[in-house]
Design a protein around this motif. Structure first.
Motif, PDB file in Angstrom:
ATOM      1  N   ALA A   1      61.238   8.541  13.803  1.00 41.68           N
ATOM      2  CA  ALA A   1      61.201   9.301  12.539  1.00 41.68           C
ATOM      3  C   ALA A   1      59.886   9.056  11.794  1.00 41.68           C
ATOM      4  CB  ALA A   1      62.377   8.897  11.656  1.00 41.68           C
ATOM      5  N   LEU A   2      58.974   8.265  12.387  1.00 45.89           N
ATOM      6  CA  LEU A   2      57.748   7.871  11.673  1.00 45.89           C
ATOM      7  C   LEU A   2      56.533   8.652  12.175  1.00 45.89           C
ATOM      8  CD1 LEU A   2      58.295   4.007  11.844  1.00 45.89           C
ATOM      9  CD2 LEU A   2      58.933   5.567   9.987  1.00 45.89           C
ATOM     10  N   ASP A   3      55.493   8.722  11.319  1.00 46.98           N
ATOM     11  CA  ASP A   3      54.228   9.337  11.741  1.00 46.98           C
ATOM     12  C   ASP A   3      53.660   8.551  12.918  1.00 46.98           C
ATOM     13  OD1 ASP A   3      54.473  11.036   9.678  1.00 46.98           O
ATOM     14  OD2 ASP A   3      53.015  10.029   8.373  1.00 46.98           O
ATOM     15  N   VAL A   4      52.941   9.262  13.775  1.00 45.52           N
ATOM     16  CA  VAL A   4      52.382   8.617  14.974  1.00 45.52           C
ATOM     17  C   VAL A   4      51.512   7.421  14.583  1.00 45.52           C
ATOM     18  CG1 VAL A   4      50.871   8.970  16.978  1.00 45.52           C
ATOM     19  CG2 VAL A   4      52.478  10.754  16.289  1.00 45.52           C
ATOM     20  N   SER A   5      50.737   7.557  13.496  1.00 47.25           N
ATOM     21  CA  SER A   5      49.830   6.474  13.101  1.00 47.25           C
ATOM     22  C   SER A   5      50.609   5.217  12.698  1.00 47.25           C
ATOM     23  CB  SER A   5      48.948   6.927  11.929  1.00 47.25           C
ATOM     24  OG  SER A   5      49.775   7.328  10.864  1.00 47.25           O
ATOM     25  N   VAL A   6      51.836   5.389  12.208  1.00 40.66           N
ATOM     26  CA  VAL A   6      52.648   4.250  11.755  1.00 40.66           C
ATOM     27  C   VAL A   6      53.458   3.660  12.916  1.00 40.66           C
ATOM     28  CG1 VAL A   6      54.434   3.560  10.085  1.00 40.66           C
ATOM     29  CG2 VAL A   6      52.795   5.321   9.477  1.00 40.66           C
ATOM     30  N   GLN A   7      53.743   4.500  13.908  1.00 37.13           N
ATOM     31  CA  GLN A   7      54.581   4.047  15.033  1.00 37.13           C
ATOM     32  C   GLN A   7      54.000   2.798  15.695  1.00 37.13           C
ATOM     33  OE1 GLN A   7      55.168   7.270  17.816  1.00 37.13           O
ATOM     34  NE2 GLN A   7      56.608   8.318  16.480  1.00 37.13           N
ATOM     35  N   ALA A   8      52.669   2.824  15.960  1.00 39.99           N
ATOM     36  CA  ALA A   8      52.045   1.692  16.676  1.00 39.99           C
ATOM     37  C   ALA A   8      52.168   0.416  15.859  1.00 39.99           C
ATOM     38  CB  ALA A   8      50.586   2.007  16.964  1.00 39.99           C
ATOM     39  N   GLN A   9      52.029   0.532  14.526  1.00 39.88           N
ATOM     40  CA  GLN A   9      52.133  -0.673  13.667  1.00 39.88           C
ATOM     41  C   GLN A   9      53.534  -1.282  13.765  1.00 39.88           C
ATOM     42  OE1 GLN A   9      51.210   0.636   9.707  1.00 39.88           O
ATOM     43  NE2 GLN A   9      49.271   1.539  10.334  1.00 39.88           N
ATOM     44  N   ILE A  10      54.553  -0.425  13.769  1.00 39.68           N
ATOM     45  CA  ILE A  10      55.932  -0.942  13.830  1.00 39.68           C
ATOM     46  C   ILE A  10      56.221  -1.537  15.212  1.00 39.68           C
ATOM     47  CG2 ILE A  10      58.382  -0.294  13.655  1.00 39.68           C
ATOM     48  CD1 ILE A  10      56.960  -0.361  10.940  1.00 39.68           C
ATOM     49  N   VAL A  11      55.743  -0.863  16.256  1.00 40.17           N
ATOM     50  CA  VAL A  11      55.943  -1.395  17.614  1.00 40.17           C
ATOM     51  C   VAL A  11      55.247  -2.757  17.740  1.00 40.17           C
ATOM     52  CG1 VAL A  11      55.318  -1.048  20.048  1.00 40.17           C
ATOM     53  CG2 VAL A  11      56.362   0.809  18.760  1.00 40.17           C
ATOM     54  N   ASN A  12      54.017  -2.870  17.217  1.00 40.49           N
ATOM     55  CA  ASN A  12      53.297  -4.158  17.281  1.00 40.49           C
ATOM     56  C   ASN A  12      54.058  -5.240  16.515  1.00 40.49           C
ATOM     57  OD1 ASN A  12      51.323  -3.021  18.789  1.00 40.49           O
ATOM     58  ND2 ASN A  12      49.892  -2.709  17.088  1.00 40.49           N
ATOM     59  N   LEU A  13      54.585  -4.878  15.339  1.00 42.51           N
ATOM     60  CA  LEU A  13      55.365  -5.844  14.552  1.00 42.51           C
ATOM     61  C   LEU A  13      56.592  -6.305  15.345  1.00 42.51           C
ATOM     62  CD1 LEU A  13      56.193  -7.301  11.903  1.00 42.51           C
ATOM     63  CD2 LEU A  13      57.339  -5.169  11.225  1.00 42.51           C
ATOM     64  N   MET A  14      57.290  -5.355  15.958  1.00 41.50           N
ATOM     65  CA  MET A  14      58.490  -5.716  16.720  1.00 41.50           C
ATOM     66  C   MET A  14      58.133  -6.649  17.881  1.00 41.50           C
ATOM     67  SD  MET A  14      60.603  -2.112  16.706  1.00 41.50           S
ATOM     68  CE  MET A  14      61.970  -2.764  17.669  1.00 41.50           C
ATOM     69  N   GLN A  15      56.997  -6.393  18.519  1.00 39.67           N
ATOM     70  CA  GLN A  15      56.575  -7.268  19.632  1.00 39.67           C
ATOM     71  C   GLN A  15      56.198  -8.661  19.128  1.00 39.67           C
ATOM     72  OE1 GLN A  15      53.608  -4.590  21.445  1.00 39.67           O
ATOM     73  NE2 GLN A  15      54.705  -4.904  23.354  1.00 39.67           N
TER      74      GLN A  15
ATOM     75  N   ASP B   1      60.760   8.874  23.820  1.00 38.91           N
ATOM     76  CA  ASP B   1      59.316   9.027  24.009  1.00 38.91           C
ATOM     77  C   ASP B   1      58.806   7.957  24.979  1.00 38.91           C
ATOM     78  OD1 ASP B   1      56.590   9.052  23.844  1.00 38.91           O
ATOM     79  OD2 ASP B   1      56.521   9.310  21.667  1.00 38.91           O
ATOM     80  N   LEU B   2      58.477   8.397  26.198  1.00 35.62           N
ATOM     81  CA  LEU B   2      58.065   7.424  27.215  1.00 35.62           C
ATOM     82  C   LEU B   2      56.688   6.833  26.952  1.00 35.62           C
ATOM     83  CD1 LEU B   2      59.943   9.483  29.540  1.00 35.62           C
ATOM     84  CD2 LEU B   2      59.730   7.131  30.255  1.00 35.62           C
ATOM     85  N   SER B   3      55.876   7.463  26.090  1.00 35.89           N
ATOM     86  CA  SER B   3      54.576   6.841  25.813  1.00 35.89           C
ATOM     87  C   SER B   3      54.747   5.637  24.876  1.00 35.89           C
ATOM     88  CB  SER B   3      53.557   7.848  25.279  1.00 35.89           C
ATOM     89  OG  SER B   3      54.160   8.740  24.408  1.00 35.89           O
ATOM     90  N   VAL B   4      55.752   5.677  23.993  1.00 37.45           N
ATOM     91  CA  VAL B   4      56.042   4.508  23.137  1.00 37.45           C
ATOM     92  C   VAL B   4      56.613   3.373  23.996  1.00 37.45           C
ATOM     93  CG1 VAL B   4      57.537   3.654  21.280  1.00 37.45           C
ATOM     94  CG2 VAL B   4      56.397   5.850  21.033  1.00 37.45           C
ATOM     95  N   VAL B   5      57.532   3.739  24.879  1.00 38.50           N
ATOM     96  CA  VAL B   5      58.208   2.750  25.726  1.00 38.50           C
ATOM     97  C   VAL B   5      57.213   1.971  26.582  1.00 38.50           C
ATOM     98  CG1 VAL B   5      59.703   2.630  27.774  1.00 38.50           C
ATOM     99  CG2 VAL B   5      60.421   3.906  25.750  1.00 38.50           C
ATOM    100  N   ARG B   6      56.170   2.668  27.034  1.00 39.59           N
ATOM    101  CA  ARG B   6      55.164   2.032  27.894  1.00 39.59           C
ATOM    102  C   ARG B   6      54.573   0.791  27.218  1.00 39.59           C
ATOM    103  NH1 ARG B   6      51.410   6.074  30.668  1.00 39.59           N
ATOM    104  NH2 ARG B   6      51.520   5.066  32.676  1.00 39.59           N
ATOM    105  N   HIS B   7      54.469   0.815  25.879  1.00 29.69           N
ATOM    106  CA  HIS B   7      53.838  -0.314  25.172  1.00 29.69           C
ATOM    107  C   HIS B   7      54.774  -1.500  24.993  1.00 29.69           C
ATOM    108  CE1 HIS B   7      50.191   1.773  24.341  1.00 29.69           C
ATOM    109  NE2 HIS B   7      50.890   2.819  23.954  1.00 29.69           N
TER     110      HIS B   7
END
Ligand code: SF4
Length: 335
Positions: free
Chosen positions: A192-206, A222-228
């Motif tokens: 539900a987030l903007d693409v620019s914010v998605q990476a920040q949240i994924v990095n935080l979760m990691q 979204d398989l491109s998010v899952v790849r990270h």
């Protein structure tokens, strides 16, 4: 309980299914079919790993995630978390188990109560499980958690509407980690987030996973998010897991035609590795009317007569890599 659990396995799922028979009532005098949302799911989530669960919307991913936390009850099967068969726990014991399993929701707008301050939202699980005794202790713990998810504690008396979508998802993450869980089901946490914010949240979760050592079931389309973020990937189609394996194997050597089609739609910046797009015919059939045999046969580009008649079992094509397709070939190339 009779589920075999190894020391590495935090979550063990065996033959779990869910049929929603509520739909079987009468509408305008006609009986409605029941819906088989999850069918025969078996897999493990290891300690400290991220298993991504992918597939198109309506394929049963979110239902399976909720079954694992017993937010809804399974129709059959077994689910063990850290060796405890959660389907046989009394409601009192399950309440205690909830301190070890948490959920991050897709919608950072709808999952936070608009009438509660951020401090109250984050402190709620701390209070439910008796982890804070005084107001000061509660505010100190909330402040620590806000810092850990990248929010300023000076905002703890504000309300969700005063935050952006990404900040609200950080609040949801702070609430989920407050009780120091071992296992988190994250249901489409960035879609539900903007693409620019998605990476920040994924990095935080990691980062949080690295420092705290918990496991994720990361549900996504979204398989491109899952790849990270994924260590392993499970692909679902119409309630069934059709392929599961280590991330690199799934991305480099997908065995199931459905996985191949999903991956062909992922944008690939490098023209050398770009795959030609596989367009699937038709829509996903209704889960109230699952096709016979291989449920993918109505859309599969290589379907044969056997596919309509016989359901393919989930078999190993390489070590730790399984696919449910009559024509999946062993592919034992080491990574
Ligand atoms: Fe396609 Fe048949 Fe394999 Fe199913 S079993 S994925 S229909 S080839």
């Amino acid at each position: 309980m009779n589920i075999a659990v190894t020391g590495d396995d935090l979550v063990v799922v065996r033959d779990v299914g869910k049929t929603f028979s509520e739909a079987g009532g009468l509408v305008f005098g006609r009986s409605q079919p029941s819906v088989r949302a999850v069918d025969g799911a078996s897999f493990e989530v290891k300690r400290g790993e991220t298993l991504a669960l992918v597939g198109e919307s309506g394929c049963g991913k979110s239902t399976l995630g909720r079954l694992l936390l017993r937010l809804i009850d399974a129709s059959e099967g077994e689910i063990a978390i850290d060796g405890v068969d959660i389907l046989r726990l009394s409601s009192n014991d399950m309440r205690q188990m909830r301190a070890r399993v948490q959920m991050i929701f897709q919608d950072p707008y709808g999952s936070l109560s608009p009438r509660r301050s951020v401090a109250k939202i984050i402190a709620e699980p701390l209070e439910i499980f008796g982890l804070v005794q005084s107001r000061k202790q509660r505010r100190d713990r909330v402040a620590e958690l806000m810092i850990q998810v990248g929010l300023s504690p000076t905002f703890m008396d504000r309300y969700p509407r005063q935050f952006s979508g990404g900040q609200r998802q950080r609040i949801g993450i702070a609430r989920a980690i407050a009780v120091d869980p071992q296992f988190i089901v994250a249901d489409e946490p960035v879609s539900a987030l903007d693409v620019s914010v998605q990476a920040q949240i994924v990095n935080l979760m990691q980062d949080l996973q690295k420092s705290r050592g918990f496991s994720y079931l990361f549900i996504a389309h979204d398989l491109s998010v899952v790849r990270h973020i994924a260590d392993r990937v499970a692909v679902m189609y119409l309630g069934r897991i059709v392929e599961i394996g280590p991330k690199r194997r799934i991305y480099d050597f997908p065995s199931h035609p459905y996985t191949q089609a999903l991956l062909s739609a992922v944008p690939e910046p490098d023209p050398e590795t770009r795959k030609s797009r596989i367009i699937l015919k038709g829509d996903v059939p209704s889960p109230a009317n699952v096709p016979t045999g291989c449920s993918f046969h109505t859309r599969c580009p290589i379907a044969q007569p056997i596919c309509r008649a016989e359901r393919p079992p989930l078999l190993e094509t390489a070590s730790g890599h399984l696919a449910a397709c009559h024509f999946a070939k062993p592919h034992p190339i080491p990574l």
